[in-house]
Write a protein that holds these residues in place. Sequence first.
Motif, mmCIF file in Angstrom:
data_model
loop_
_atom_site.group_PDB
_atom_site.id
_atom_site.type_symbol
_atom_site.label_atom_id
_atom_site.label_comp_id
_atom_site.label_asym_id
_atom_site.label_seq_id
_atom_site.Cartn_x
_atom_site.Cartn_y
_atom_site.Cartn_z
ATOM 1 N N ILE A 32 70.288 17.035 58.067
ATOM 2 C CA ILE A 32 71.358 16.257 56.718
ATOM 3 C C ILE A 32 72.350 15.472 57.248
ATOM 4 O O ILE A 32 73.687 15.974 57.927
ATOM 5 C CB ILE A 32 71.151 16.901 55.673
ATOM 6 C CG1 ILE A 32 69.994 17.179 54.964
ATOM 7 C CG2 ILE A 32 71.005 15.481 53.997
ATOM 8 C CD1 ILE A 32 69.878 18.290 54.030
ATOM 9 N N SER A 33 72.604 14.520 57.247
ATOM 10 C CA SER A 33 74.325 13.721 57.655
ATOM 11 C C SER A 33 74.307 11.866 56.999
ATOM 12 O O SER A 33 73.178 11.564 56.062
ATOM 13 C CB SER A 33 73.907 12.995 59.153
ATOM 14 O OG SER A 33 73.244 12.527 59.477
ATOM 15 N N ALA A 75 70.692 7.380 67.096
ATOM 16 C CA ALA A 75 70.601 7.762 68.277
ATOM 17 C C ALA A 75 71.605 8.632 68.450
ATOM 18 O O ALA A 75 70.993 10.074 69.527
ATOM 19 C CB ALA A 75 71.483 6.426 69.303
ATOM 20 N N ASP A 76 72.614 9.009 67.679
ATOM 21 C CA ASP A 76 73.915 10.548 67.991
ATOM 22 C C ASP A 76 73.670 11.244 67.468
ATOM 23 O O ASP A 76 73.345 12.657 67.899
ATOM 24 C CB ASP A 76 75.041 9.144 67.666
ATOM 25 C CG ASP A 76 75.970 8.732 69.031
ATOM 26 O OD1 ASP A 76 74.740 8.767 70.036
ATOM 27 O OD2 ASP A 76 76.857 7.649 68.596
ATOM 28 N N MET A 77 72.524 10.330 66.314
ATOM 29 C CA MET A 77 72.290 12.341 65.025
ATOM 30 C C MET A 77 71.082 12.402 66.078
ATOM 31 O O MET A 77 71.295 14.061 66.119
ATOM 32 C CB MET A 77 71.736 11.376 63.808
ATOM 33 C CG MET A 77 71.337 12.414 62.980
ATOM 34 S SD MET A 77 70.006 11.981 61.255
ATOM 35 C CE MET A 77 70.463 12.845 60.733
ATOM 36 N N THR A 78 70.072 12.307 66.179
ATOM 37 C CA THR A 78 69.225 12.579 66.922
ATOM 38 C C THR A 78 69.260 13.397 68.413
ATOM 39 O O THR A 78 68.655 14.571 68.675
ATOM 40 C CB THR A 78 67.723 11.837 67.133
ATOM 41 O OG1 THR A 78 68.576 11.025 68.172
ATOM 42 C CG2 THR A 78 67.342 11.134 65.995
ATOM 43 N N LEU A 79 70.146 12.860 68.883
ATOM 44 C CA LEU A 79 70.723 13.306 70.586
ATOM 45 C C LEU A 79 71.616 14.493 70.248
ATOM 46 O O LEU A 79 71.205 15.634 70.943
ATOM 47 C CB LEU A 79 71.545 12.036 71.218
ATOM 48 C CG LEU A 79 72.195 12.229 72.621
ATOM 49 C CD1 LEU A 79 71.209 12.900 73.534
ATOM 50 C CD2 LEU A 79 73.194 11.303 72.920
ATOM 51 N N TRP A 80 72.778 14.697 69.499
ATOM 52 C CA TRP A 80 73.546 15.866 69.217
ATOM 53 C C TRP A 80 72.403 16.721 69.126
ATOM 54 O O TRP A 80 73.334 17.918 68.747
ATOM 55 C CB TRP A 80 74.507 15.076 68.335
ATOM 56 C CG TRP A 80 75.412 14.355 69.000
ATOM 57 C CD1 TRP A 80 75.549 14.330 70.333
ATOM 58 C CD2 TRP A 80 76.321 13.141 68.846
ATOM 59 N NE1 TRP A 80 76.195 13.005 70.712
ATOM 60 C CE2 TRP A 80 77.260 12.520 69.599
ATOM 61 C CE3 TRP A 80 76.952 13.093 67.000
ATOM 62 C CZ2 TRP A 80 78.399 11.701 69.113
ATOM 63 C CZ3 TRP A 80 77.692 12.204 67.464
ATOM 64 C CH2 TRP A 80 78.647 11.174 68.300
#
Length: 211
Positions: A143-144, A151-156
């Motif tokens: 959750i964020s 893109a950054d959420m899925t990458l990190w």
Amino acid sequence: MADRDTLRLRLERGAAELGVVLSAEQVTLLLDYLAEFARWNRAYNLSAVRDIDKMLGRHLLDSLAVAPHIHGQRLIDVGTGGGLPGIVLAICFPQKHFTLLDSNGKKTRFLFHVKTQLGLDNVQVENTRVENLRPAELFDGVISRAFASLADMTLWCDLLINQTGRFYAMKGVFPADELASIGHSHQVHEQVSLCVPGEEGERHLLILGKR
């Protein structure tokens, strides 16, 4: 500033509008959390919102709005700050386990305090950067709340969730440009338009998964 009885009434009415069922004990815990948040905010800058009346809508009800859409038993709130939405959801779902992650030491000190003060045994606090976390068991959901782009959420966070896990991204205005940038590695399972009682402006929840 509204007194506690007024805040309780607003919280109960708001939760009912959102379709979230809260016990009297859960309402008390949420108000206790809000009081501690407001108190620590004066020194720790947990939020730019200073007025506790506004905090109730922008923080508590905003977090409660996603509660009906959260699934799974093990969830992690990445970039949780002062515990939004992680603490709120942990109070709503005592049977689920929530990891709250933030790299800011002041904020995680507040989270440790709240976890102890409220007796939230289903909460674990991690003071680290997301790329440094190596969980012993993968999560059912990440959750964020305005933590990063999709893109950054899925990458990190890709390595934090299991194969059927979900990303729950809380956004304001619908992020059409961000959706176009996530490529073919992830797919959108649901797009939810949220209406937070008493709050203006757009709110959206995007639920994504691995392809």
